[in-house]
Design a protein around this motif. Structure first.
Motif, PDB file in Angstrom:
ATOM      1  N   ALA A  94       1.609   4.377  -8.507  1.00 13.38           N
ATOM      2  CA  ALA A  94       1.945   4.546  -7.102  1.00 13.38           C
ATOM      3  C   ALA A  94       0.757   4.287  -6.188  1.00 13.38           C
ATOM      4  N   CYS A  95      -0.150   3.430  -6.657  1.00 12.91           N
ATOM      5  CA  CYS A  95      -1.254   2.941  -5.841  1.00 12.91           C
ATOM      6  C   CYS A  95      -1.467   1.488  -6.235  1.00 12.91           C
ATOM      7  N   THR A  96      -1.610   0.616  -5.259  1.00  8.95           N
ATOM      8  CA  THR A  96      -1.695  -0.806  -5.602  1.00  8.95           C
ATOM      9  C   THR A  96      -2.989  -1.154  -6.342  1.00  8.95           C
ATOM     10  N   GLU A  97      -4.033  -0.311  -6.217  1.00  7.52           N
ATOM     11  CA  GLU A  97      -5.218  -0.533  -7.045  1.00  7.52           C
ATOM     12  C   GLU A  97      -4.913  -0.269  -8.519  1.00  7.52           C
ATOM     13  N   LEU A  98      -4.008   0.658  -8.802  1.00  5.23           N
ATOM     14  CA  LEU A  98      -3.586   0.887 -10.189  1.00  5.23           C
ATOM     15  C   LEU A  98      -2.726  -0.280 -10.679  1.00  5.23           C
ATOM     16  N   SER A  99      -2.015  -0.918  -9.753  1.00  3.60           N
ATOM     17  CA  SER A  99      -1.296  -2.147 -10.111  1.00  3.60           C
ATOM     18  C   SER A  99      -2.284  -3.231 -10.522  1.00  3.60           C
ATOM     19  N   VAL A 100      -3.417  -3.296  -9.810  1.00  2.00           N
ATOM     20  CA  VAL A 100      -4.465  -4.255 -10.166  1.00  2.00           C
ATOM     21  C   VAL A 100      -5.041  -3.906 -11.541  1.00  2.00           C
ATOM     22  N   CYS A 140       0.879  -1.174   0.000  1.00  2.00           N
ATOM     23  CA  CYS A 140       0.000   0.000   0.000  1.00  2.00           C
ATOM     24  C   CYS A 140       0.906   1.210   0.000  1.00  2.00           C
ATOM     25  N   ASN A 141       0.867   2.001  -1.068  1.00  2.00           N
ATOM     26  CA  ASN A 141       1.768   3.146  -1.174  1.00  2.00           C
ATOM     27  C   ASN A 141       1.475   4.220  -0.133  1.00  2.00           C
ATOM     28  N   THR A 142       0.190   4.541   0.069  1.00  2.00           N
ATOM     29  CA  THR A 142      -0.160   5.640   0.970  1.00  2.00           C
ATOM     30  C   THR A 142       0.323   5.365   2.390  1.00  2.00           C
ATOM     31  N   SER A 143       0.291   4.107   2.804  1.00  2.00           N
ATOM     32  CA  SER A 143       0.712   3.773   4.165  1.00  2.00           C
ATOM     33  C   SER A 143       2.191   4.065   4.396  1.00  2.00           C
ATOM     34  N   HIS A 144       2.952   4.238   3.332  1.00  2.00           N
ATOM     35  CA  HIS A 144       4.376   4.541   3.497  1.00  2.00           C
ATOM     36  C   HIS A 144       4.621   5.961   4.006  1.00  2.00           C
ATOM     37  N   TYR A 145       3.575   6.728   4.149  1.00  2.00           N
ATOM     38  CA  TYR A 145       3.640   7.996   4.889  1.00  2.00           C
ATOM     39  C   TYR A 145       4.188   7.723   6.297  1.00  2.00           C
ATOM     40  N   PHE A 146       3.886   6.543   6.832  1.00  2.00           N
ATOM     41  CA  PHE A 146       4.301   6.158   8.184  1.00  2.00           C
ATOM     42  C   PHE A 146       5.533   5.247   8.192  1.00  2.00           C
ATOM     43  N   ALA A 147       6.115   4.955   7.031  1.00  2.00           N
ATOM     44  CA  ALA A 147       7.099   3.872   6.929  1.00  2.00           C
ATOM     45  C   ALA A 147       8.331   4.073   7.805  1.00  2.00           C
ATOM     46  N   PRO A 180      13.635  -5.522   8.849  1.00  2.00           N
ATOM     47  CA  PRO A 180      13.628  -4.487   7.820  1.00  2.00           C
ATOM     48  C   PRO A 180      12.289  -4.388   7.092  1.00  2.00           C
ATOM     49  N   LEU A 181      11.808  -3.171   6.953  1.00  2.00           N
ATOM     50  CA  LEU A 181      10.623  -2.870   6.154  1.00  2.00           C
ATOM     51  C   LEU A 181      11.105  -2.364   4.798  1.00  2.00           C
ATOM     52  N   ILE A 182      10.722  -3.054   3.739  1.00  2.00           N
ATOM     53  CA  ILE A 182      11.133  -2.624   2.409  1.00  2.00           C
ATOM     54  C   ILE A 182      10.278  -1.421   2.005  1.00  2.00           C
ATOM     55  N   HIS A 183      10.936  -0.315   1.752  1.00  2.00           N
ATOM     56  CA  HIS A 183      10.263   0.966   1.486  1.00  2.00           C
ATOM     57  C   HIS A 183       9.909   1.042  -0.003  1.00  2.00           C
ATOM     58  N   MET A 184       8.669   0.752  -0.327  1.00  2.00           N
ATOM     59  CA  MET A 184       8.253   0.657  -1.729  1.00  2.00           C
ATOM     60  C   MET A 184       8.524   1.937  -2.534  1.00  2.00           C
ATOM     61  N   PRO A 185       8.109   3.123  -2.063  1.00  2.00           N
ATOM     62  CA  PRO A 185       8.404   4.328  -2.859  1.00  2.00           C
ATOM     63  C   PRO A 185       9.898   4.565  -3.058  1.00  2.00           C
ATOM     64  N   ARG A 186      10.689   4.364  -2.019  1.00  2.00           N
ATOM     65  CA  ARG A 186      12.139   4.611  -2.110  1.00  2.00           C
ATOM     66  C   ARG A 186      12.790   3.658  -3.106  1.00  2.00           C
ATOM     67  N   GLU A 187      12.404   2.396  -3.052  1.00  2.00           N
ATOM     68  CA  GLU A 187      12.966   1.409  -3.970  1.00  2.00           C
ATOM     69  C   GLU A 187      12.531   1.692  -5.408  1.00  2.00           C
ATOM     70  N   THR A 188      11.289   2.110  -5.572  1.00  2.00           N
ATOM     71  CA  THR A 188      10.767   2.394  -6.913  1.00  2.00           C
ATOM     72  C   THR A 188      11.486   3.575  -7.547  1.00  2.00           C
ATOM     73  N   VAL A 210      -0.331  11.686  -2.923  1.00  2.00           N
ATOM     74  CA  VAL A 210       0.076  12.891  -3.651  1.00  2.00           C
ATOM     75  C   VAL A 210       0.247  14.081  -2.709  1.00  2.00           C
ATOM     76  N   GLN A 211      -0.749  14.318  -1.871  1.00  2.00           N
ATOM     77  CA  GLN A 211      -0.734  15.536  -1.044  1.00  2.00           C
ATOM     78  C   GLN A 211       0.299  15.490   0.074  1.00  2.00           C
ATOM     79  N   THR A 212       0.666  14.309   0.523  1.00  2.00           N
ATOM     80  CA  THR A 212       1.711  14.213   1.544  1.00  2.00           C
ATOM     81  C   THR A 212       3.108  14.197   0.939  1.00  2.00           C
TER      82      THR A 212
END
Length: 234
Positions: free
Chosen positions: A195-201, A85-92, A102-110, A131-133
């Motif tokens: 950058a949203c897993t629903e868009l991945s779907v 979940c990309n948005t949850s990485h606000y808290f990563a 280790p938590l793999i940081h999806m936005p950072r890796e991407t 987007v807004q954060t």
């Protein structure tokens, strides 16, 4: 050597979690059950909506729920954690400070993949919360990449595909996505991040060109290699 075990903190949404695990299976170089990566999945479908929580709801409550899930997986013997979940990485980064695996940081890796490919300007297709954060804008800025967020009328289409369609079990509107694609190219983006897993779907259902980098794909591959397993050549 300790057995590697992947923990997936999912349910955000459940279809995206299922899609993510399928990608783990598809990208692992395995010829039998025993060569696949041991995985524990916690699909916490009662997790508060991340965008709503961050932009005006109970962000702290959402964080505590994420931390509870992460610790559950840690107690379950997981050695690596992924949150599809990309948005949850606000808290990563805060989450990482409170768990020992280790938590793999999806936005950072991407964004790292884009930087390695020499990208200079990319579009960010994500929820309003992401987007807004500025989750991706921050990571892009650190790597010298310009991050372009859609204007309001295009962002509404992105949100509609995510919330009105994919999260409701539909396959997503090609017509809406065509408008988004037109804007990205007119804005001079050399590519775009799903950058949203629903868009991945959405991509799983419809297919998309290599112009689009799927953050879920990046996360799946990083999970496999972080646990010491080999990627299947494609």
């Amino acid at each position: 050597m300790t057995e590697q075990r992947l923990g997936i903190l999912g349910g955000m949404g459940p279809q995206a979690t299922q899609d993510f695990y399928q990608r783990i299976l598809d990208r692992t170089d395995a010829s039998c059950d025993q060569e696949h990566l041991p995985t524990l999945i916690w699909s916490d479908t009662s997790m508060p909506d991340r965008t709503a929580a961050i932009l005006g709801g109970d962000a702290e409550g959402c964080y505590r729920r994420l931390l509870e899930g992460a610790r559950l997986l840690e107690r379950g013997g997981c050695t690596v954690l992924a949150i599809p979940c990309n948005t949850s990485h606000y808290f990563a980064d805060r989450l990482q400070g409170e768990i020992s695996i280790p938590l793999i940081h999806m936005p950072r890796e991407t964004v790292g993949v884009l930087a390695a490919a020499g990208q200079k300007k990319v579009g960010i297709l994500a929820t309003d919360g992401t987007v807004q954060t500025g989750i991706y804008q921050k990571e892009c800025g650190a790597r010298g990449i310009e991050a372009a967020a859609p204007p309001p009328e295009v962002q509404k289409l992105v949100m509609s595909i995510i919330y009105d369609e994919i999260k409701r079990g539909e396959k997503g509107s090609r017509e809406k996505f065509a408008v988004i694609d037109k804007w990205l190219r007119a804005a001079g983006c050399g590519g775009a991040i799903l950058a949203c897993t629903e868009l991945s779907v959405y991509r799983t259902y419809h297919g998309l060109p290599d112009y689009y980098l799927d953050a879920m794909d990046v996360l799946a591959e990083k999970c496999i290699t972080a646990c010491g397993y080999k990627l299947r050549m494609v």
